[in-house]
Design a protein around this motif. Structure first.
Motif, PDB file in Angstrom:
ATOM      1  N   ALA A 159       0.830  -1.208   0.000  1.00 52.27           N
ATOM      2  CA  ALA A 159       0.000   0.000   0.000  1.00 52.27           C
ATOM      3  C   ALA A 159       0.863   1.256   0.000  1.00 52.27           C
ATOM      4  O   ALA A 159       0.581   2.232  -0.713  1.00 52.27           O
ATOM      5  CB  ALA A 159      -0.929  -0.007   1.212  1.00 52.27           C
ATOM      6  N   ALA A 160       1.939   1.249   0.814  1.00 52.62           N
ATOM      7  CA  ALA A 160       2.834   2.406   0.881  1.00 52.62           C
ATOM      8  C   ALA A 160       3.522   2.641  -0.459  1.00 52.62           C
ATOM      9  O   ALA A 160       3.642   3.784  -0.929  1.00 52.62           O
ATOM     10  CB  ALA A 160       3.869   2.197   1.979  1.00 52.62           C
ATOM     11  N   ALA A 161       3.990   1.563  -1.093  1.00 56.70           N
ATOM     12  CA  ALA A 161       4.655   1.696  -2.390  1.00 56.70           C
ATOM     13  C   ALA A 161       3.685   2.224  -3.449  1.00 56.70           C
ATOM     14  O   ALA A 161       4.063   3.054  -4.292  1.00 56.70           O
ATOM     15  CB  ALA A 161       5.233   0.348  -2.821  1.00 56.70           C
ATOM     16  N   ALA A 162       2.436   1.764  -3.409  1.00 50.41           N
ATOM     17  CA  ALA A 162       1.444   2.218  -4.392  1.00 50.41           C
ATOM     18  C   ALA A 162       1.151   3.707  -4.230  1.00 50.41           C
ATOM     19  O   ALA A 162       1.091   4.450  -5.218  1.00 50.41           O
ATOM     20  CB  ALA A 162       0.158   1.405  -4.249  1.00 50.41           C
ATOM     21  N   THR A 163       0.971   4.158  -2.995  1.00 52.59           N
ATOM     22  CA  THR A 163       0.670   5.574  -2.787  1.00 52.59           C
ATOM     23  C   THR A 163       1.856   6.451  -3.171  1.00 52.59           C
ATOM     24  O   THR A 163       1.680   7.552  -3.702  1.00 52.59           O
ATOM     25  CB  THR A 163       0.288   5.830  -1.318  1.00 52.59           C
ATOM     26  OG1 THR A 163       1.373   5.433  -0.464  1.00 52.59           O
ATOM     27  CG2 THR A 163      -0.953   5.049  -0.936  1.00 52.59           C
ATOM     28  N   GLY A 164       3.077   5.973  -2.916  1.00 54.20           N
ATOM     29  CA  GLY A 164       4.250   6.759  -3.287  1.00 54.20           C
ATOM     30  C   GLY A 164       4.463   6.825  -4.787  1.00 54.20           C
ATOM     31  O   GLY A 164       4.667   7.903  -5.355  1.00 54.20           O
ATOM     32  N   PHE A 165       4.390   5.669  -5.458  1.00 50.37           N
ATOM     33  CA  PHE A 165       4.605   5.652  -6.902  1.00 50.37           C
ATOM     34  C   PHE A 165       3.519   6.435  -7.632  1.00 50.37           C
ATOM     35  O   PHE A 165       3.768   7.022  -8.691  1.00 50.37           O
ATOM     36  CB  PHE A 165       4.644   4.213  -7.409  1.00 50.37           C
ATOM     37  CG  PHE A 165       5.011   4.080  -8.855  1.00 50.37           C
ATOM     38  CD1 PHE A 165       6.189   4.630  -9.341  1.00 50.37           C
ATOM     39  CD2 PHE A 165       4.171   3.422  -9.742  1.00 50.37           C
ATOM     40  CE1 PHE A 165       6.537   4.520 -10.677  1.00 50.37           C
ATOM     41  CE2 PHE A 165       4.502   3.310 -11.082  1.00 50.37           C
ATOM     42  CZ  PHE A 165       5.691   3.860 -11.551  1.00 50.37           C
ATOM     43  N   ALA A 166       2.325   6.484  -7.063  1.00 52.67           N
ATOM     44  CA  ALA A 166       1.251   7.289  -7.653  1.00 52.67           C
ATOM     45  C   ALA A 166       1.671   8.754  -7.751  1.00 52.67           C
ATOM     46  O   ALA A 166       1.443   9.416  -8.771  1.00 52.67           O
ATOM     47  CB  ALA A 166      -0.024   7.157  -6.822  1.00 52.67           C
ATOM     48  N   GLY A 167       2.298   9.256  -6.683  1.00 53.25           N
ATOM     49  CA  GLY A 167       2.774  10.636  -6.719  1.00 53.25           C
ATOM     50  C   GLY A 167       3.843  10.853  -7.775  1.00 53.25           C
ATOM     51  O   GLY A 167       3.895  11.899  -8.424  1.00 53.25           O
ATOM     52  N   ALA A 168       4.708   9.852  -7.967  1.00 49.69           N
ATOM     53  CA  ALA A 168       5.733   9.958  -9.003  1.00 49.69           C
ATOM     54  C   ALA A 168       5.123   9.982 -10.392  1.00 49.69           C
ATOM     55  O   ALA A 168       5.700  10.567 -11.322  1.00 49.69           O
ATOM     56  CB  ALA A 168       6.710   8.782  -8.888  1.00 49.69           C
ATOM     57  N   LEU A 169       3.948   9.383 -10.557  1.00 47.51           N
ATOM     58  CA  LEU A 169       3.297   9.386 -11.864  1.00 47.51           C
ATOM     59  C   LEU A 169       2.649  10.731 -12.160  1.00 47.51           C
ATOM     60  O   LEU A 169       2.821  11.289 -13.252  1.00 47.51           O
ATOM     61  CB  LEU A 169       2.242   8.274 -11.922  1.00 47.51           C
ATOM     62  CG  LEU A 169       2.744   6.833 -11.923  1.00 47.51           C
ATOM     63  CD1 LEU A 169       1.567   5.857 -11.978  1.00 47.51           C
ATOM     64  CD2 LEU A 169       3.688   6.577 -13.096  1.00 47.51           C
ATOM     65  N   PHE A 170       1.875  11.271 -11.205  1.00 48.37           N
ATOM     66  CA  PHE A 170       1.099  12.456 -11.578  1.00 48.37           C
ATOM     67  C   PHE A 170       1.776  13.788 -11.274  1.00 48.37           C
ATOM     68  O   PHE A 170       1.446  14.800 -11.889  1.00 48.37           O
ATOM     69  CB  PHE A 170      -0.315  12.427 -10.971  1.00 48.37           C
ATOM     70  CG  PHE A 170      -0.416  12.366  -9.482  1.00 48.37           C
ATOM     71  CD1 PHE A 170       0.084  13.362  -8.663  1.00 48.37           C
ATOM     72  CD2 PHE A 170      -1.068  11.299  -8.878  1.00 48.37           C
ATOM     73  CE1 PHE A 170      -0.046  13.314  -7.292  1.00 48.37           C
ATOM     74  CE2 PHE A 170      -1.214  11.233  -7.498  1.00 48.37           C
ATOM     75  CZ  PHE A 170      -0.698  12.248  -6.701  1.00 48.37           C
ATOM     76  N   ASN A 171       2.744  13.838 -10.363  1.00 48.30           N
ATOM     77  CA  ASN A 171       3.330  15.138 -10.028  1.00 48.30           C
ATOM     78  C   ASN A 171       4.057  15.807 -11.199  1.00 48.30           C
ATOM     79  O   ASN A 171       3.772  16.969 -11.521  1.00 48.30           O
ATOM     80  CB  ASN A 171       4.262  15.002  -8.823  1.00 48.30           C
ATOM     81  CG  ASN A 171       3.520  15.161  -7.510  1.00 48.30           C
ATOM     82  OD1 ASN A 171       2.535  15.880  -7.439  1.00 48.30           O
ATOM     83  ND2 ASN A 171       3.971  14.476  -6.477  1.00 48.30           N
ATOM     84  N   PRO A 172       5.005  15.143 -11.867  1.00 48.65           N
ATOM     85  CA  PRO A 172       5.626  15.799 -13.029  1.00 48.65           C
ATOM     86  C   PRO A 172       4.616  16.091 -14.138  1.00 48.65           C
ATOM     87  O   PRO A 172       4.703  17.127 -14.806  1.00 48.65           O
ATOM     88  CB  PRO A 172       6.675  14.777 -13.493  1.00 48.65           C
ATOM     89  CG  PRO A 172       6.929  13.908 -12.311  1.00 48.65           C
ATOM     90  CD  PRO A 172       5.621  13.828 -11.594  1.00 48.65           C
ATOM     91  N   ALA A 173       3.652  15.187 -14.338  1.00 43.90           N
ATOM     92  CA  ALA A 173       2.659  15.377 -15.402  1.00 43.90           C
ATOM     93  C   ALA A 173       1.772  16.576 -15.127  1.00 43.90           C
ATOM     94  O   ALA A 173       1.451  17.357 -16.041  1.00 43.90           O
ATOM     95  CB  ALA A 173       1.814  14.114 -15.557  1.00 43.90           C
ATOM     96  N   VAL A 174       1.351  16.768 -13.867  1.00 39.07           N
ATOM     97  CA  VAL A 174       0.503  17.908 -13.516  1.00 39.07           C
ATOM     98  C   VAL A 174       1.225  19.214 -13.793  1.00 39.07           C
ATOM     99  O   VAL A 174       0.664  20.153 -14.388  1.00 39.07           O
ATOM    100  CB  VAL A 174       0.081  17.821 -12.035  1.00 39.07           C
ATOM    101  CG1 VAL A 174      -0.482  19.153 -11.558  1.00 39.07           C
ATOM    102  CG2 VAL A 174      -0.961  16.719 -11.842  1.00 39.07           C
ATOM    103  N   ARG A 175       2.485  19.310 -13.407  1.00 38.73           N
ATOM    104  CA  ARG A 175       3.230  20.556 -13.596  1.00 38.73           C
ATOM    105  C   ARG A 175       3.512  20.821 -15.070  1.00 38.73           C
ATOM    106  O   ARG A 175       3.425  21.957 -15.533  1.00 38.73           O
ATOM    107  CB  ARG A 175       4.515  20.504 -12.770  1.00 38.73           C
ATOM    108  CG  ARG A 175       4.247  20.703 -11.283  1.00 38.73           C
ATOM    109  CD  ARG A 175       5.291  20.046 -10.396  1.00 38.73           C
ATOM    110  NE  ARG A 175       5.023  20.308  -8.983  1.00 38.73           N
ATOM    111  CZ  ARG A 175       4.068  19.711  -8.270  1.00 38.73           C
ATOM    112  NH1 ARG A 175       3.298  18.802  -8.853  1.00 38.73           N
ATOM    113  NH2 ARG A 175       3.877  20.004  -6.996  1.00 38.73           N
ATOM    114  N   ALA A 176       3.851  19.775 -15.805  1.00 38.98           N
ATOM    115  CA  ALA A 176       4.098  19.950 -17.233  1.00 38.98           C
ATOM    116  C   ALA A 176       2.810  20.327 -17.965  1.00 38.98           C
ATOM    117  O   ALA A 176       2.822  21.161 -18.884  1.00 38.98           O
ATOM    118  CB  ALA A 176       4.683  18.665 -17.825  1.00 38.98           C
ATOM    119  N   TYR A 177       1.701  19.730 -17.575  1.00 39.65           N
ATOM    120  CA  TYR A 177       0.401  20.054 -18.194  1.00 39.65           C
ATOM    121  C   TYR A 177       0.070  21.521 -17.953  1.00 39.65           C
ATOM    122  O   TYR A 177      -0.346  22.239 -18.870  1.00 39.65           O
ATOM    123  CB  TYR A 177      -0.686  19.153 -17.612  1.00 39.65           C
ATOM    124  CG  TYR A 177      -2.020  19.236 -18.328  1.00 39.65           C
ATOM    125  CD1 TYR A 177      -2.443  18.219 -19.173  1.00 39.65           C
ATOM    126  CD2 TYR A 177      -2.855  20.335 -18.172  1.00 39.65           C
ATOM    127  CE1 TYR A 177      -3.662  18.291 -19.840  1.00 39.65           C
ATOM    128  CE2 TYR A 177      -4.063  20.425 -18.823  1.00 39.65           C
ATOM    129  CZ  TYR A 177      -4.469  19.403 -19.655  1.00 39.65           C
ATOM    130  OH  TYR A 177      -5.672  19.492 -20.319  1.00 39.65           O
TER     131      TYR A 177
END
Length: 441
Positions: free
Chosen positions: A90-108
């Motif tokens: 669960a911890a790994a899933a919540t962390g990797f989720a942030g790695a997926l959307f954080n750069p994408a949100v800022r670039a978008y």
């Protein structure tokens, strides 16, 4: 903007109470609690580069949706997980989720706002900080029922975000076709951008300083207030959040009109350094009493929030400029990886110094050291700004191309743009950096 508010609302309504839940009702040992939290942090900070690269290749929207969906699953798993292996998943899933959307949100956001990036990131930070402010309060209310209720509510928040982004967020495509490049070629292109690397390394100082609202300042609150420290710690976050939400647009507008981007970054960093002067003057209750020490702590928190608000929009804009509008999400991912590593090292050092200084009766040394870090970083940003090329086009002429399904093509895809794409007139300094907060984040 609403997406980022929801992300922080869902995250901060749960995460501040996770350690207590693991150590309390679940009865995990301290090493196990540290392992769960460490896996979550590494899964995010250590995977930002991968998330940014995927966003440039697959598009910003798919990564935003995938990240929200994955965090929904991670938080939902926390409702039922009691064994350490499931908690780690669960911890790994919540962390990797942030790695997926954080750069994408800022670039978008950078691609969607064009020449108004600075203003857009200022508004973005208001929603960002509002989520940080509201999340713990909502989580605290739900914790009166049960942690699992809080986890379920956080999962619902991210489930709603997933559906909303899937149907409401417009897809963005690159307007040019380019030759496909390998991941290694993209990473080499980013690593070869020397000005970007210098800027990223310099900004570690900003993140180390701004992160002290989670480390050194709460430790100081515990030192001053003892058993009532939680009230004082809550006051720190309230002060920080109010300054960011109420003052962000005014601070950004005033800095941009007066100094331009590059000089604003250096001045903002200097403010971050100056934030620790009240604590340097009143490092404890011994000299002027507890009330004066608490006032100094709250004043330092407010000034730190002003400096963070001053730096953030220009920092985000500078990353895009130094990327030359190419591989923007990959640059954000690389940037977050560098500063994340710096935060880890800085926190380890700060924690060690706090303990040693307090044991030696030299509490002032902590605040003096943080101030020196800020001063050196401000000087480095000033030097970067002074050395910036003077022949860059205005921000509105930058070639920023978001990607979704298709990769850009052309020989320039494999070559890094070594020159920042934005340069104001010579009497207005170029933007060269800014700190997250957050976080970083």
């Amino acid at each position: 903007m609403i997406n980022q508010f929801g992300i922080n609302l869902g995250f901060y309504m749960l995460m501040p109470y996770l350690a207590g839940y693991l150590a309390g009702p679940l009865g995990l040992a301290a090493w196990a609690v540290g392992l769960v939290l460490g896996v979550r942090n590494f899964s995010q900070q250590g995977m930002f580069l991968l998330g940014g690269t995927l966003a440039d290749r697959l598009g910003y929207k798919p990564l935003i949706v995938a990240g929200c969906l994955l965090r929904t699953g991670g938080f939902a798993l926390l409702v039922f997980a009691t064994a350490l292996p499931w908690l780690l998943i669960a911890a790994a899933a919540t962390g990797f989720a942030g790695a997926l959307f954080n750069p994408a949100v800022r670039a978008y956001l950078a691609a969607d706002t064009g020449e108004r990036r600075v203003e857009a990131f200022a508004v973005f930070n208001i929603f960002y900080q509002a989520g940080i402010l509201a999340g713990p309060l909502l989580g605290l209310a739900l914790m009166l029922l049960d942690f699992r209720v809080t986890a379920a509510a956080a999962a619902v928040v991210f489930a709603v975000l997933t559906v909303a982004q899937l149907f409401a967020l417009p897809a963005r495509r690159d307007q040019k076709a380019t030759e496909p490049t390998s991941w290694l070629q993209d990473w080499r292109a980013v690593a070869a951008n020397r000005r970007f690397l210098c800027f990223s390394l310099t900004m570690i100082g900003s993140y180390v300083l701004s992160f002290q609202v989670y480390l050194a300042l709460p430790l100081q609150a515990a030192y001053l207030a003892g058993a009532h420290s939680q009230i004082l710690v809550s006051a720190l976050f309230v002060v920080s959040g109010i300054v960011a939400v109420a003052g962000q647009l005014r601070i950004t507008g005033w800095f941009e009109a007066r100094w331009g981007t590059g000089r604003s970054l250096a001045v903002g960093m200097a403010i971050l350094a100056a934030a620790f002067l009240p604590l340097l003057a009143v490092p404890g209750p011994g000299r002027f009493g507890v009330a004066a020490a608490v006032a100094a702590l709250l004043l330092s928190t407010a000034v730190l929030a002003v400096g963070t608000a001053a730096v953030f929009p220009f920092e985000m804009d500078t990353v895009v400029s130094l990327a030359g509008g190419k591989l923007v999400a990959t640059h954000y991912g690389f940037y977050n990886t560098i500063v994340g590593t710096g935060i880890l090292a800085g926190n380890l050092a700060t924690g060690a110094v706090v303990g040693a200084a307090r044991a030696a009766g030299a509490d002032w040394a902590v605040w003096a050291g943080l101030g020196v870090i800020g001063a050196l970083s401000a000087f480095a940003l000033h030097r970067l700004d002074r050395s910036a090329p003077q022949d860059r086009p205005p921000r509105g002429e930058q070639d920023i191309h978001p990607t979704t399904e298709a990769r850009p093509s052309g020989p320039e895809a494999a070559q890094p743009d070594m020159t920042p794409a934005h340069q104001p007139p010579s009497d207005v300094d170029h933007h060269e950096g800014q700190p997250a907060r957050t976080t970083r984040r």
